[in-house]
Design a protein around this motif. Structure first.
Motif, mmCIF file in Angstrom:
data_model
loop_
_atom_site.group_PDB
_atom_site.id
_atom_site.type_symbol
_atom_site.label_atom_id
_atom_site.label_comp_id
_atom_site.label_asym_id
_atom_site.label_seq_id
_atom_site.Cartn_x
_atom_site.Cartn_y
_atom_site.Cartn_z
ATOM 1 N N LEU A 17 -13.489 -33.265 -43.460
ATOM 2 C CA LEU A 17 -13.809 -31.876 -43.995
ATOM 3 C C LEU A 17 -12.763 -31.652 -45.108
ATOM 4 N N LEU A 18 -13.244 -31.478 -46.226
ATOM 5 C CA LEU A 18 -12.672 -31.042 -47.364
ATOM 6 C C LEU A 18 -12.469 -29.766 -47.951
ATOM 7 N N SER A 19 -11.376 -29.294 -48.335
ATOM 8 C CA SER A 19 -11.458 -27.905 -49.278
ATOM 9 C C SER A 19 -10.606 -28.146 -50.281
ATOM 10 N N GLY A 20 -10.942 -27.484 -51.553
ATOM 11 C CA GLY A 20 -10.301 -28.035 -52.561
ATOM 12 C C GLY A 20 -9.516 -26.508 -53.397
ATOM 13 N N CYS A 21 -9.094 -26.992 -54.465
ATOM 14 C CA CYS A 21 -8.334 -25.892 -55.509
ATOM 15 C C CYS A 21 -8.809 -26.427 -56.839
ATOM 16 N N ALA A 22 -9.789 -25.488 -57.545
ATOM 17 C CA ALA A 22 -10.056 -25.641 -58.806
ATOM 18 C C ALA A 22 -9.563 -24.564 -59.722
ATOM 19 N N THR A 23 -9.360 -25.115 -61.088
ATOM 20 C CA THR A 23 -8.675 -24.025 -61.954
ATOM 21 C C THR A 23 -9.215 -24.085 -63.257
ATOM 22 N N ASP A 24 -9.555 -23.071 -63.878
ATOM 23 C CA ASP A 24 -10.115 -22.981 -64.983
ATOM 24 C C ASP A 24 -9.318 -23.490 -66.202
ATOM 25 N N PRO A 25 -9.621 -23.807 -67.462
ATOM 26 C CA PRO A 25 -9.009 -24.206 -68.496
ATOM 27 C C PRO A 25 -7.668 -23.238 -68.642
ATOM 28 N N ALA A 171 -3.914 -22.630 -37.263
ATOM 29 C CA ALA A 171 -4.238 -21.404 -36.473
ATOM 30 C C ALA A 171 -5.518 -21.864 -35.578
ATOM 31 N N MET A 172 -6.297 -22.805 -36.127
ATOM 32 C CA MET A 172 -7.475 -22.975 -35.121
ATOM 33 C C MET A 172 -7.090 -24.026 -34.118
ATOM 34 N N LEU A 173 -6.142 -25.061 -34.491
ATOM 35 C CA LEU A 173 -5.939 -26.048 -33.640
ATOM 36 C C LEU A 173 -5.131 -25.500 -32.475
ATOM 37 N N ALA A 174 -4.373 -24.463 -32.778
ATOM 38 C CA ALA A 174 -3.518 -23.941 -31.830
ATOM 39 C C ALA A 174 -4.434 -23.154 -30.633
ATOM 40 N N GLN A 175 -5.818 -23.145 -30.875
ATOM 41 C CA GLN A 175 -6.834 -22.496 -29.996
ATOM 42 C C GLN A 175 -7.787 -23.689 -29.418
ATOM 43 N N VAL A 176 -7.500 -24.900 -29.741
ATOM 44 C CA VAL A 176 -8.443 -26.265 -29.560
ATOM 45 C C VAL A 176 -8.889 -25.951 -28.136
ATOM 46 N N ASP A 177 -8.209 -25.938 -27.029
ATOM 47 C CA ASP A 177 -8.626 -25.953 -25.586
ATOM 48 C C ASP A 177 -9.764 -24.859 -25.502
ATOM 49 N N ARG A 178 -9.492 -23.988 -25.729
ATOM 50 C CA ARG A 178 -10.587 -22.808 -25.590
ATOM 51 C C ARG A 178 -11.854 -22.993 -26.549
ATOM 52 N N LEU A 179 -11.629 -23.217 -28.086
ATOM 53 C CA LEU A 179 -12.738 -23.264 -28.790
ATOM 54 C C LEU A 179 -13.619 -24.475 -28.264
ATOM 55 N N LEU A 180 -12.919 -25.592 -27.931
ATOM 56 C CA LEU A 180 -13.665 -26.747 -27.809
ATOM 57 C C LEU A 180 -14.086 -26.826 -26.187
ATOM 58 N N PHE A 217 -17.085 -25.781 -33.488
ATOM 59 C CA PHE A 217 -15.704 -25.863 -33.811
ATOM 60 C C PHE A 217 -15.559 -25.935 -35.408
ATOM 61 N N GLN A 218 -16.086 -26.833 -35.912
ATOM 62 C CA GLN A 218 -16.188 -27.256 -37.391
ATOM 63 C C GLN A 218 -16.736 -25.960 -38.197
ATOM 64 N N ALA A 219 -18.064 -25.454 -37.642
ATOM 65 C CA ALA A 219 -18.470 -24.423 -38.287
ATOM 66 C C ALA A 219 -17.521 -23.339 -38.553
ATOM 67 N N GLU A 220 -16.855 -22.812 -37.554
ATOM 68 C CA GLU A 220 -15.883 -21.790 -37.458
ATOM 69 C C GLU A 220 -14.863 -22.219 -38.462
ATOM 70 N N ARG A 221 -14.348 -23.245 -38.231
ATOM 71 C CA ARG A 221 -13.299 -23.593 -39.402
ATOM 72 C C ARG A 221 -13.472 -23.646 -40.539
ATOM 73 N N ASN A 222 -14.768 -24.019 -41.092
ATOM 74 C CA ASN A 222 -15.116 -24.221 -42.404
ATOM 75 C C ASN A 222 -15.250 -22.716 -42.818
ATOM 76 N N ARG A 223 -15.747 -21.886 -41.709
ATOM 77 C CA ARG A 223 -15.823 -20.133 -42.281
ATOM 78 C C ARG A 223 -14.698 -19.869 -42.759
ATOM 79 N N ARG A 224 -13.518 -19.899 -41.659
ATOM 80 C CA ARG A 224 -12.262 -19.397 -42.191
ATOM 81 C C ARG A 224 -11.804 -19.907 -43.509
ATOM 82 N N GLN A 225 -11.905 -21.278 -43.761
ATOM 83 C CA GLN A 225 -11.480 -21.939 -45.008
ATOM 84 C C GLN A 225 -12.088 -21.280 -46.218
#
Length: 245
Positions: A17-25, A171-180, A217-225
């Motif tokens: 899963l990827l997240s980015g940082c884009a900048t204008d000129p 923050a997501m990974l700290a909840q992994v036992d509950r989330l999965l 788990f991944q869907a919730e992670r992506n929503r937060r990202q």
């Protein structure tokens, strides 16, 4: 006594899963480089997940053990990589479904998730006794474009943004036992799920349940990202650094 014990290993399930940082000129600077407090606040303000539910056995006489399903985490901080330029970062992002709508791609945060572990279901009298121990292994990296060398304003801004993505995952990974784990425990809470015989059936249900649990788990992670990957945030980043810095 235990009898009819069934065991098996879960095939490794994973995704990058990827997240980015884009900048204008470059545009005139309006502030010194700094972490995005507004973006961090937006991430913290995202609606929280509902609290864990107290699941109970729906099989008379067969208790639902909380320790029947356990999810452990194997992770380390993201490693910084500055070997790719902006063109290579854009190509990498596009190959993985990331398509910034404007500007140059200055940074990428990449997280790969893999789930694996043994599943055992034993028979004890008229009840089934499952034992499922999963490990979520996470490999992470942060890539900042080589066009923006360490010490430059744009490097600092891009790195700070990607660190925010890392913090959201922390923050997501700290909840992994509950989330999965809770989604898999729901299988054990179904009517007569723990009734013997049926060890092989229950083991297969648990194996089949891992993929949708990981997807949720991944869907919730992506929503937060996505709370920090917004046009407004990219516009703010583009104004932080003086031209050529």
């Amino acid at each position: 006594m235990k009898r009819g014990a069934r065991s098996g290993a879960l095939a490794m399930l994973g995704a990058a899963l990827l997240s980015g940082c884009a900048t204008d000129p470059p545009a005139p600077a309006v502030a010194p480089p700094a972490p995005s407090a507004s973006a961090a606040a937006a991430a913290q303000a995202a609606p929280p997940l509902p609290p864990a539910r107290a699941l109970r056995s729906a099989t008379p006489g067969c208790p639902l053990r909380p320790e029947a399903i356990q999810v452990a985490l194997q992770s380390s901080p993201a490693q910084l990589d500055t070997s790719l330029d902006t063109a290579a970062l854009r190509e990498l992002g596009s190959a993985n479904g990331l398509s910034p709508t404007h500007g140059q791609l200055a940074g990428l945060y990449i997280a790969q998730f893999v789930v694996a572990g043994p599943i055992r279901v034993a028979t004890r009298g008229n009840c089934l006794e499952p034992d499922m121990r999963l490990t979520l292994s996470v490999t992470r990296s942060i890539k900042v474009a080589s066009n923006h060398p360490p010490g430059s304003c744009r490097h600092a801004v891009a790195l700070a943004h990607e660190r925010e993505h890392e913090a959201i995952d922390d923050a997501m990974l700290a909840q992994v036992d509950r989330l999965l784990g809770d989604r898999l425990r729901e299988i054990l809470a179904q009517p007569n799920a723990l009734r013997a015989p049926g060890a092989e059936r229950l083991g297969e249900q648990l194996r089949q349940g891992v993929a949708p649990a990981l997807s949720a788990f991944q869907a919730e992670r992506n929503r937060r990202q996505l709370t920090i990957d917004t046009p407004a945030e990219y516009a703010r980043l583009s104004r932080v650094c003086p031209p050529g810095s």
